[in-house]
Design an enzyme around this catalytic site. Structure first.
Site, mmCIF file in Angstrom:
data_model
loop_
_atom_site.group_PDB
_atom_site.id
_atom_site.type_symbol
_atom_site.label_atom_id
_atom_site.label_comp_id
_atom_site.label_asym_id
_atom_site.label_seq_id
_atom_site.Cartn_x
_atom_site.Cartn_y
_atom_site.Cartn_z
ATOM 1 N N ASP A 10 0.815 -1.070 -0.214
ATOM 2 C CA ASP A 10 -0.044 -0.093 0.160
ATOM 3 C C ASP A 10 0.877 1.329 -0.005
ATOM 4 O O ASP A 10 2.294 1.161 -0.193
ATOM 5 C CB ASP A 10 -0.870 -0.183 1.285
ATOM 6 C CG ASP A 10 -0.283 0.000 2.496
ATOM 7 O OD1 ASP A 10 0.818 0.232 2.629
ATOM 8 O OD2 ASP A 10 -0.944 0.038 3.352
ATOM 9 N N CYS A 68 3.195 -3.070 4.041
ATOM 10 C CA CYS A 68 2.428 -2.231 4.227
ATOM 11 C C CYS A 68 3.211 -1.347 5.538
ATOM 12 O O CYS A 68 4.170 -1.558 5.797
ATOM 13 C CB CYS A 68 0.953 -2.665 4.683
ATOM 14 S SG CYS A 68 0.511 -3.440 6.239
ATOM 15 N N GLY A 69 2.535 -0.621 6.308
ATOM 16 C CA GLY A 69 2.871 0.264 7.359
ATOM 17 C C GLY A 69 3.567 -0.640 8.390
ATOM 18 O O GLY A 69 4.691 -0.754 8.671
ATOM 19 N N THR A 70 2.700 -1.678 8.676
ATOM 20 C CA THR A 70 3.296 -2.539 9.935
ATOM 21 C C THR A 70 3.388 -3.977 9.555
ATOM 22 O O THR A 70 3.908 -4.737 10.024
ATOM 23 C CB THR A 70 2.101 -2.670 11.097
ATOM 24 O OG1 THR A 70 0.974 -3.278 10.132
ATOM 25 C CG2 THR A 70 1.930 -1.592 11.779
ATOM 26 N N HIS A 101 9.484 -24.381 8.115
ATOM 27 C CA HIS A 101 8.563 -24.929 8.838
ATOM 28 C C HIS A 101 7.138 -24.946 8.356
ATOM 29 O O HIS A 101 6.362 -25.736 8.470
ATOM 30 C CB HIS A 101 8.487 -24.769 10.225
ATOM 31 C CG HIS A 101 9.579 -25.093 11.018
ATOM 32 N ND1 HIS A 101 9.956 -24.952 12.389
ATOM 33 C CD2 HIS A 101 10.901 -25.654 10.516
ATOM 34 C CE1 HIS A 101 10.948 -25.488 12.777
ATOM 35 N NE2 HIS A 101 11.493 -25.816 11.824
ATOM 36 N N ARG A 112 7.493 0.583 8.314
ATOM 37 C CA ARG A 112 7.348 1.509 9.491
ATOM 38 C C ARG A 112 7.978 0.572 10.780
ATOM 39 O O ARG A 112 8.392 1.231 11.951
ATOM 40 C CB ARG A 112 6.079 1.897 10.182
ATOM 41 C CG ARG A 112 5.564 2.882 9.042
ATOM 42 C CD ARG A 112 3.945 3.297 9.463
ATOM 43 N NE ARG A 112 3.646 4.409 8.315
ATOM 44 C CZ ARG A 112 2.133 4.428 8.319
ATOM 45 N NH1 ARG A 112 1.176 3.730 8.802
ATOM 46 N NH2 ARG A 112 1.678 5.093 7.297
ATOM 47 N N HIS A 136 6.434 -31.262 9.189
ATOM 48 C CA HIS A 136 5.904 -30.184 8.940
ATOM 49 C C HIS A 136 4.778 -30.144 7.770
ATOM 50 O O HIS A 136 3.666 -29.247 7.514
ATOM 51 C CB HIS A 136 6.664 -29.027 8.525
ATOM 52 C CG HIS A 136 7.906 -28.732 9.645
ATOM 53 N ND1 HIS A 136 7.580 -28.456 10.980
ATOM 54 C CD2 HIS A 136 9.172 -29.157 9.547
ATOM 55 C CE1 HIS A 136 8.588 -28.095 11.506
ATOM 56 N NE2 HIS A 136 9.607 -28.778 10.903
HETATM 57 C C1 RB5 Z 1 -1.740 2.632 6.438
HETATM 58 O O1 RB5 Z 1 -1.932 3.759 7.378
HETATM 59 C C2 RB5 Z 1 -1.606 1.485 7.589
HETATM 60 O O2 RB5 Z 1 -2.790 1.521 8.348
HETATM 61 C C3 RB5 Z 1 -1.419 0.266 6.699
HETATM 62 O O3 RB5 Z 1 -0.353 0.536 6.119
HETATM 63 C C4 RB5 Z 1 -0.913 -1.107 7.477
HETATM 64 O O4 RB5 Z 1 0.040 -0.673 8.519
HETATM 65 C C5 RB5 Z 1 -2.183 -1.596 8.242
HETATM 66 O O5 RB5 Z 1 -1.741 -2.812 8.998
#
Ligand code: RB5
Length: 151
Positions: A10, A68-70, A101, A112, A136
């Protein structure tokens, strides 16, 4: 044999996704399939998880990387798709073990959360580690039992 690796993100994962495409281009026997996005315009991670799952399902790629961010949202979304075993990874050890596994076919990273050096090493571990099979294999097959039950 070339392993085709589809990559998507994203907006919050765009920078790391772009680096991953570059890094893949430097690896022998690997072809990057950049599914997008093309810039940091706000976009929804489930849409990109679906696009990548489609690329695995139709044979455009054998493996995938999602950012994505996280890494959390895009991994949850990816695992809703049949045949996907997406692993949210934070270090080289989990990148190696998700292959050895769990036979993970999609690596998920949080731009991030994980530094670029770790992300690169995790990517290489993900691509360079074989599934161990053996004890496994049955467990991995059971992961997909709910998909079969749903028909
Ligand atoms: C986008 O701001 C963020 O919420 C998305 O990239 C992600 O971290 C969601 O899990």
């Amino acid at each position: 044999m070339v392993t085709r690796v589809a990559v998507a993100s994203d907006h919050a994962g765009f920078e790391l996704k772009s680096l991953i495409v570059e890094w893949l281009g430097e690896l022998e026997g690997v072809e990057a399939v950049d599914l997008g996005p093309a810039d940091t315009t706000r976009t929804d991670y489930p849409d990109w998880a679906a696009t990548l799952a489609g690329a695995l399902a139709n044979g455009a790629a054998e493996r995938g990387v999602l950012v994505c961010g996280t890494g959390i949202g895009i991994s949850i979304a990816a695992n809703k798709h049949p045949g996907v075993r997406a692993a949210l990874v934070h270090d080289v050890t989990t990148a190696r073990l998700c292959r050895a596994h769990n036979d993970a076919n999609v690596l998920c990273l949080g731009q991030r959360i994980v530094g670029q050096a770790v992300a690169r090493e995790a990517l290489e571990a993900f691509l360079g580690t074989a599934f161990e099979g053996g004890r496994h294999a049955d467990r991995v097959a059971k992961i997909h039992a709910p998909e079969r039950a749903e028909g």
